[in-house]
Design a protein around this motif. Structure first.
Motif, PDB file in Angstrom:
ATOM      1  N   PHE A 218       0.836  -1.208   0.000  1.00 44.25           N
ATOM      2  CA  PHE A 218       0.000   0.000   0.000  1.00 44.25           C
ATOM      3  C   PHE A 218       0.874   1.263   0.000  1.00 44.25           C
ATOM      4  N   ALA A 219       1.897   1.279   0.863  1.00 43.26           N
ATOM      5  CA  ALA A 219       2.732   2.481   1.004  1.00 43.26           C
ATOM      6  C   ALA A 219       3.488   2.818  -0.279  1.00 43.26           C
ATOM      7  N   LEU A 220       3.712   1.812  -1.129  1.00 41.79           N
ATOM      8  CA  LEU A 220       4.433   2.050  -2.386  1.00 41.79           C
ATOM      9  C   LEU A 220       3.495   2.232  -3.567  1.00 41.79           C
ATOM     10  N   SER A 221       2.190   1.989  -3.336  1.00 41.94           N
ATOM     11  CA  SER A 221       1.298   1.896  -4.493  1.00 41.94           C
ATOM     12  C   SER A 221       0.958   3.283  -5.014  1.00 41.94           C
ATOM     13  N   HIS A 222       0.438   3.270  -6.229  1.00 40.57           N
ATOM     14  CA  HIS A 222       0.158   4.495  -6.948  1.00 40.57           C
ATOM     15  C   HIS A 222      -0.757   5.414  -6.139  1.00 40.57           C
ATOM     16  N   GLY A 223      -0.325   6.640  -5.963  1.00 38.70           N
ATOM     17  CA  GLY A 223      -1.145   7.600  -5.243  1.00 38.70           C
ATOM     18  C   GLY A 223      -0.793   7.714  -3.760  1.00 38.70           C
ATOM     19  N   TYR A 224      -0.048   6.749  -3.230  1.00 37.30           N
ATOM     20  CA  TYR A 224       0.290   6.797  -1.801  1.00 37.30           C
ATOM     21  C   TYR A 224       1.790   6.901  -1.541  1.00 37.30           C
ATOM     22  N   TYR A 225       2.569   6.690  -2.600  1.00 43.32           N
ATOM     23  CA  TYR A 225       4.038   6.665  -2.472  1.00 43.32           C
ATOM     24  C   TYR A 225       4.561   7.939  -1.788  1.00 43.32           C
ATOM     25  N   ASP A 226       4.160   9.097  -2.316  1.00 45.12           N
ATOM     26  CA  ASP A 226       4.680  10.356  -1.767  1.00 45.12           C
ATOM     27  C   ASP A 226       4.223  10.579  -0.330  1.00 45.12           C
TER      28      ASP A 226
ATOM     29  N   TYR B  16      24.420  11.866 -10.607  1.00 46.63           N
ATOM     30  CA  TYR B  16      23.929  11.006  -9.538  1.00 46.63           C
ATOM     31  C   TYR B  16      22.883  10.066 -10.132  1.00 46.63           C
ATOM     32  N   THR B  17      23.130   8.795 -10.022  1.00 46.57           N
ATOM     33  CA  THR B  17      22.176   7.846 -10.593  1.00 46.57           C
ATOM     34  C   THR B  17      22.061   6.656  -9.651  1.00 46.57           C
ATOM     35  N   ARG B  18      20.956   5.912  -9.759  1.00 41.78           N
ATOM     36  CA  ARG B  18      20.798   4.765  -8.872  1.00 41.78           C
ATOM     37  C   ARG B  18      19.826   3.760  -9.478  1.00 41.78           C
ATOM     38  N   PHE B  19      19.794   2.599  -8.842  1.00 41.87           N
ATOM     39  CA  PHE B  19      18.866   1.568  -9.280  1.00 41.87           C
ATOM     40  C   PHE B  19      17.582   1.610  -8.459  1.00 41.87           C
ATOM     41  N   ASP B  20      16.477   1.310  -9.138  1.00 51.15           N
ATOM     42  CA  ASP B  20      15.192   1.186  -8.463  1.00 51.15           C
ATOM     43  C   ASP B  20      14.648  -0.215  -8.714  1.00 51.15           C
ATOM     44  N   ARG B  21      13.706  -0.584  -7.896  1.00 50.03           N
ATOM     45  CA  ARG B  21      13.036  -1.865  -8.124  1.00 50.03           C
ATOM     46  C   ARG B  21      11.706  -1.635  -8.816  1.00 50.03           C
ATOM     47  N   LYS B  22      11.472  -2.405  -9.868  1.00 47.83           N
ATOM     48  CA  LYS B  22      10.192  -2.376 -10.564  1.00 47.83           C
ATOM     49  C   LYS B  22       9.479  -3.666 -10.181  1.00 47.83           C
ATOM     50  N   ASN B  23       8.398  -3.532  -9.448  1.00 43.98           N
ATOM     51  CA  ASN B  23       7.757  -4.699  -8.840  1.00 43.98           C
ATOM     52  C   ASN B  23       6.589  -5.223  -9.661  1.00 43.98           C
ATOM     53  N   TYR B  24       6.696  -6.442 -10.119  1.00 46.79           N
ATOM     54  CA  TYR B  24       5.554  -7.128 -10.735  1.00 46.79           C
ATOM     55  C   TYR B  24       5.857  -8.626 -10.747  1.00 46.79           C
ATOM     56  N   PHE B  25       4.784  -9.398 -10.736  1.00 44.72           N
ATOM     57  CA  PHE B  25       4.953 -10.860 -10.687  1.00 44.72           C
ATOM     58  C   PHE B  25       4.963 -11.445 -12.091  1.00 44.72           C
ATOM     59  N   TYR B  26       5.985 -12.193 -12.399  1.00 40.92           N
ATOM     60  CA  TYR B  26       6.018 -12.940 -13.649  1.00 40.92           C
ATOM     61  C   TYR B  26       7.027 -14.070 -13.473  1.00 40.92           C
TER      62      TYR B  26
ATOM     63  N   GLY C 165      -6.578  -2.555 -16.320  1.00 42.41           N
ATOM     64  CA  GLY C 165      -6.117  -1.285 -15.753  1.00 42.41           C
ATOM     65  C   GLY C 165      -4.632  -1.079 -15.931  1.00 42.41           C
ATOM     66  N   ALA C 166      -4.175   0.079 -15.478  1.00 38.80           N
ATOM     67  CA  ALA C 166      -2.761   0.408 -15.617  1.00 38.80           C
ATOM     68  C   ALA C 166      -1.943  -0.413 -14.629  1.00 38.80           C
ATOM     69  N   GLN C 167      -0.692  -0.660 -14.998  1.00 44.52           N
ATOM     70  CA  GLN C 167       0.205  -1.391 -14.100  1.00 44.52           C
ATOM     71  C   GLN C 167       0.605  -0.482 -12.942  1.00 44.52           C
ATOM     72  N   ASP C 168       0.786  -1.068 -11.784  1.00 45.52           N
ATOM     73  CA  ASP C 168       1.232  -0.303 -10.619  1.00 45.52           C
ATOM     74  C   ASP C 168       2.539  -0.944 -10.153  1.00 45.52           C
ATOM     75  N   TYR C 169       3.664  -0.443 -10.720  1.00 48.75           N
ATOM     76  CA  TYR C 169       4.943  -1.123 -10.533  1.00 48.75           C
ATOM     77  C   TYR C 169       5.622  -0.825  -9.188  1.00 48.75           C
ATOM     78  N   ARG C 170       5.105   0.125  -8.450  1.00 48.76           N
ATOM     79  CA  ARG C 170       5.644   0.442  -7.111  1.00 48.76           C
ATOM     80  C   ARG C 170       7.167   0.595  -7.121  1.00 48.76           C
ATOM     81  N   TYR C 171       7.657   1.395  -8.047  1.00 52.90           N
ATOM     82  CA  TYR C 171       9.101   1.673  -8.089  1.00 52.90           C
ATOM     83  C   TYR C 171       9.562   2.262  -6.759  1.00 52.90           C
ATOM     84  N   PHE C 172      10.696   1.837  -6.281  1.00 55.08           N
ATOM     85  CA  PHE C 172      11.350   2.530  -5.149  1.00 55.08           C
ATOM     86  C   PHE C 172      12.841   2.226  -5.205  1.00 55.08           C
ATOM     87  N   PRO C 173      13.661   3.091  -4.585  1.00 49.32           N
ATOM     88  CA  PRO C 173      15.119   2.919  -4.671  1.00 49.32           C
ATOM     89  C   PRO C 173      15.536   1.556  -4.119  1.00 49.32           C
TER      90      PRO C 173
END
Lengths: 480, 95, 478
Positions: free
Chosen positions: A358-366, C73-83, C263-271
């Protein structure tokens, strides 16, 4: 005294004199386990084997001479089940050793197939979230041993282990050490390689020792520390000989007492024990100063966003494809994922994965994740600021002593708050130890926490050792 | 903040976790409580504060492009819930 | 109404490192499934990534060659999806702080330069490979973790041909950099396209279609041509387009709609907390910039200037680095100032041999010095005719001998001495009375026929110019 009740340091002295063999230590431990583990339940998969793997690698310095060590179930041991006490990893035998295990084997430690109990994936503060059974506190079997490294702490406290390794993401070494009356250190982030530690929250996790005294903590930290080219977050910094820091002297040492740690919620008996400890150190020459860490109150909320967000991603790999337990009733790929994970994870794991997702999901990340990273900066700056003029900080390890089994299971928030004093060290990346500093009226141990600057474990060992040399608490044993 | 059952369902689908109705209801309530608690963070002034995603001031951690031995075939598939020949097997992916 | 296609391309490129992006496993292609894997690229619990230094250097090299701004300054992020081909169920990629941004390449459209902008070049890891069986899908993780560059263009491309030219140029640049095999068949270069149509002259973009599954540049072009027609037909009928992903069906030469995603993918990118960031110093950038090889377009310009080649010839000669280096050796070594004949020999006879034998120049074993000798023997010294020259070149490629060796062994040298040709000339005149008459009656063509006959008699060895002179003289004498 029985061999299994000795510290590793004491055993090494006797092994040196050749009036002892490692197999005697192992038999003495096995006797203790057979006698008391049905009550304590510190270990999992105990029936599998009581055999120890005598180090096969020819070690250069025979420092540990075959002394056994107990390992938490989330640290990979090649060929031995490593399941994080989760159904989803049932039967998982890693094809490799964690770096800390490699180092221990090289140092001549003996590793056994039995691992210590823990909250599933280290999610918890009571070891009740294990898929096997809860561990019981050796001081009072109706109480929890703390968590998540509850099995490791209880095994050491009950003399079912000489010493043990745990992992600490928000207090998972220190809080159970405090509840069980043993010493537990969370080293500086980057001091000990995380390679082979099954990740909970990668930016917070550290492996550390649970021991019967400070000397053992220093000995074990010596062995497991150091740069590891397999872990990008491991620090390329020289590791001092921590046993050199074991000096019985705190004269002129400047210690901070953060006022935010001594407010409501702190059990009065704990407060008294802490005050006595502070007085003791004052007597020994330490200089105390009240300080402020103003963002302390945000540590728990920040932690429960960052830790769960990272966990939600780290635990995505448990999908029953390359390893793990696959649901037998699934229909199609997505259903296989959902059922395997639905069946494989316990309630707390589900709660945290969902919160983090949830905390990372679209619309809640920030609003949640990014905001938490920023507040984390403030928490770290608090410590940087305060430690500029201090050698270390002393706080209680936990606001209460061990609580009853079942008491907080249904109230996750209340459970989360039992980490309120330990979480900040993980967020700031700094080292922190918990050591025994007294008992409550109900004869439950109380822990004292010492925190220091990054990579200054030596200061922690010095203050802890001095306190220990001048108090009796670490010598107390539970009656089992 | 109110956490609707649909939100939990959405997140559970992203995380690929099946929940039964009871779990769903319980989790909605619990997540709501936890998020209410976490909402304390909204009071913090974070203007101009940089985020901390890595706590150590480290950068440029790199390794040489030198091959290392891979795992033995046996070790690779030993833990697999479903293997066929040299492969891992999964329920058929429909594209 | 006429519609204008608006196309953006997304290229994925394997970097030719020895080991994978985050572990020491080999990147070799085509080995037994799941033999080039370890705890890291299998996503085993507890394993951790450490980034490959060479992959970073290669990535910076590509970014600079494409005129991108390399970020400090550059870094890697995680792109989260199941496959199932993604062992950790997240891909290590880059999101808001990519390695580089804002580059371009210049293609030419009807001889005018056209700039195609590049939005970003970023680094990520490749996934494994799925093989579908009747009721099971099988996963091979050998490819999992191979370093990939994602090169995303701006939607600056306005036709299928431009897309093809952009890809060809991009591939040529990447080959010059020697950072990738660029082999679409092996999957070391892959390309997806985004295409929308808008009324000619309009500013606003139309509804976008994503095209996948093209296995060659030609397939990209064919798929885009197909899409332009399909979409404009729909628009002309007044039908609405839907945003969707379509797969190119090579056999059927058509695009097929993939089931629209929920719907659109929600990849939950984060560092990625396992990978500390990278700070790329100005010195590092300058060092790599300095070491960049001359790129095809610069080389073509230089060939035109230094060797006086036409743009057409220069462009062909620089298309691959191998060829260009060889061509340069030949052009430089040829002793005449006018290099046109060398270029002709390279583009004509030599290219014919390489393409027929499916070898590249370095495999052909005709060293530049031998090639120069041949061209000089034909064009300057006129020791052999160009026809003989072509067969000598084939012989050279086969036997590794020099041209003069072959000429001597087979006695192929051109006969230019009039006395040695006396008999053949006489015979030709005797045997072709009709043509002789024709010539005398003023039919110029008849002379060429007679020259041909004389050449035949000498098995092509006679110097045609000398033969022509001799015939002319003899016939006007008579």
């Amino acid at each position: 005294m029985k061999l299994n009740a000795l510290t590793a340091g004491e055993l090494l002295e006797r092994l040196d004199k050749k009036d002892l063999s490692p197999s005697e230590i192992i038999s003495s431990l096995n006797r203790q386990i057979q006698e008391t583990d049905s009550k304590v339940k510190a270990y999992v998969r105990l029936s599998d084997s009581l055999e120890h793997q005598t180090p096969s690698i020819k070690h250069q310095a025979p420092t540990l001479e075959g002394i056994p060590i107990s390992i938490k179930d989330n640290i990979c041991t090649e060929g031995y089940n490593t399941e994080c006490c989760s159904r989803i990893l049932a039967g998982f035998k890693p094809p490799y050793d964690a770096t800390v295990i490699k180092k221990l084997k090289e140092a001549g430690a003996s590793i056994s197939e039995k691992k210590t109990n823990m909250d599933e994936f280290a999610f918890g503060s009571s070891t009740e979230n294990s898929c096997f059974y809860p561990t019981h506190n050796p001081w009072n079997l109706e109480c929890v041993p703390g968590g998540s490294s509850g099995g490791s702490a209880a095994s050491v406290a009950s003399d079912e282990a000489i010493w043990a390794l745990g992992s600490d993401t928000g207090g998972s070494i220190r809080q159970p050490a405090s509840f069980c009356g043993v010493v537990g250190l969370k080293p500086t982030y980057g001091r000990v390689s995380r390679y082979g530690l099954i990740a909970f929250a990668s930016s917070l996790d550290q492996i550390g020792p649970l021991t019967k005294d400070t000397r053992d903590a220093a000995l074990l930290t010596n062995i497991i520390s150091g740069y590891d080219p397999c872990d990008s977050t491991s620090a390329d910094i020289k590791v001092p000989d921590f046993t050199q820091a074991l000096v019985n002297d705190v004269k002129g040492i400047k210690i901070g007492i953060p006022k935010e740690y001594f407010i409501e919620g702190l059990d009065s008996e704990i407060k008294v024990a802490l005050e006595e400890a502070i007085n003791k150190l004052k007597e020994l020459g330490a200089v105390f100063k009240e300080v402020s860490l103003p963002n302390t109150k945000y540590a728990v909320p920040v932690y429960y966003i960052i830790a769960t967000a990272e966990a939600s991603s780290n635990l995505a790999r448990f999908d029953a494809v390359q390893y793990g337990c696959r649901s037998t009733i699934a229909n199609g790929l997505i259903d296989m994922y959902k059922k395997s994970r639905g069946e494989g994870f316990g309630p707390e794991a589900k709660r945290r994965i969902l919160l983090g997702t949830f905390a990372l999901s679209h619309g809640y990340y920030d609003a949640y994740y990014l905001r938490s990273l920023k507040v984390r900066t403030l928490i770290k700056e608090d410590f940087d600021q305060v430690l500029k003029d201090l050698d270390c900080i002393i706080t209680p390890t936990s606001p209460t002593a061990a609580f009853k089994i079942g008491e907080k299971v249904e109230d996750p928030l209340k459970m989360y708050l039992s980490d309120i004093y330990t979480i900040s060290a993980n967020l700031a990346g700094i080292p922190a130890i918990s050591l025994p500093c007294g008992f409550t009226r109900d004869n439950l141990p109380v822990g004292l926490q010492i925190l220091a600057k990054p990579f200054d474990e030596e200061m922690i060992f010095r203050v802890a050792y001095t306190y220990e040399q001048n108090t009796p608490w670490h010598k107390m044993k539970p009656k089992l | 903040m109110e956490i609707k059952k649909e939100t939990v369902e959405y997140v559970a689908n992203l995380a690929r976790i099946e929940l039964n109705q009871k779990e769903l209801e319980k989790l909605s309530g619990q997540l709501e409580d936890i998020l209410d608690f976490i909402d304390a963070l909204k009071k913090v002034d974070i203007k101009d504060i940089p985020p901390t995603s890595h706590i150590l001031p480290m950068n440029n951690v790199l390794r040489e492009d030198t091959p290392r031995p891979s795992l033995s075939h046996q070790a690779v598939l030993k833990n697999a819930p479903c293997a066929k020949g040299n492969f891992f097997g999964v329920p058929k992916v429909i594209e | 109404m006429e519609y204008e296609p608006v196309i953006g391309l997304e290229v994925h490129l394997h970097l030719k490192t020895k080991t994978k992006a985050f572990c020491g496993c080999s990147t070799e292609f085509g080995n037994t499934p799941n033999t080039q894997v370890c705890p890291v690229c299998l996503g085993f619990p507890g394993s951790l990534p450490v980034f490959n230094k060479t992959a970073l250097d290669y990535a910076i090299k590509v970014a600079l060659a494409l005129h991108c701004q390399v970020e400090e300054y550059t870094r890697f992020d995680r792109k989260n999806y199941f496959y199932p081909d993604l062992p950790k169920n997240y891909q290590i990629s880059q999101y808001d702080l990519p390695l580089s941004k804002n580059g371009y390449v210049d293609i030419s459209v009807e001889n005018n330069p056209k700039r195609i902008g590049i939005i970003r070049v970023h680094i990520e890891e490749d996934a494994g490979k799925l093989i579908h069986e009747k009721d099971l899908s099988l996963v091979d993780f050998n490819r999992s973790g191979i370093p990939l560059l994602e090169i995303v263009s701006y939607p600056d491309i306005n036709s299928a041909q431009e897309a093809y030219d952009y890809l060809t140029l991009l591939k040529s640049i990447l080959e010059y950099l020697e950072v990738s095999d660029c082999d679409m068949e092996k999957g070391s270069l892959r390309c997806d396209a985004n295409i929308s149509l808008r009324p000619q002259g309009a500013k606003e973009l139309g509804i976008k279609t994503e095209l996948k599954n093209m296995n060659s540049f030609k397939a990209v072009k064919d798929a885009l041509v197909y899409e332009v027609e399909r979409q404009s037909a729909l628009l002309k009928e007044g039908q609405a387009l839907v945003q969707e992903t379509r797969l190119w069906d090579e056999k059927g030469q058509q695009t097929i709609s993939m089931r629209t995603k929920e719907g659109a993918q929600d990849y939950r990118y984060f560092p990625d907390p396992d990978l500390p960031p990278f700070i790329i110093s100005q010195e590092k950038i300058e060092e790599i910039q300095r070491a960049l090889p001359e790129l095809p377009q610069e080389k073509a310009q230089r060939f035109m200037k230094t060797y006086g080649l036409t743009q057409y010839d220069a462009k062909i000669l620089v298309s691959s680095k191998n060829n260009a280096d060889y061509a340069e050796d030949c052009l430089r070594g040829f002793s005449d100032k006018d290099k046109k004949s060398v270029a002709n020999w390279l583009i004509g006879p030599l290219a014919a041999i390489t393409s027929a034998s499916n070898l590249n120049i370095s495999e052909l074993q005709v060293p530049a010095k031998n090639f120069i000798e041949l061209v000089e023997l034909v064009e300057k010294k006129q020791v052999i005719s160009s026809l003989t020259g072509k067969s000598v070149l084939q012989e050279m490629a086969k036997t590794k001998k020099t041209a003069s060796q072959i000429i001597e062994e087979k006695n192929l040298a051109q006969i230019s001495d009039p006395q040695s040709l006396e008999k053949e000339i006489r015979d030709v005149i005797k045997e072709n009375a009709k043509s002789v008459d024709d010539f005398k009656a003023g039919k110029a063509n008849a002379l060429m026929f007679l020259v041909g006959q004389a050449m035949k008699k000498t098995k092509g060895r006679a110097n045609p110019k000398v033969v022509q002179e001799l015939l002319k003289r003899r016939l006007s004498d008579a």
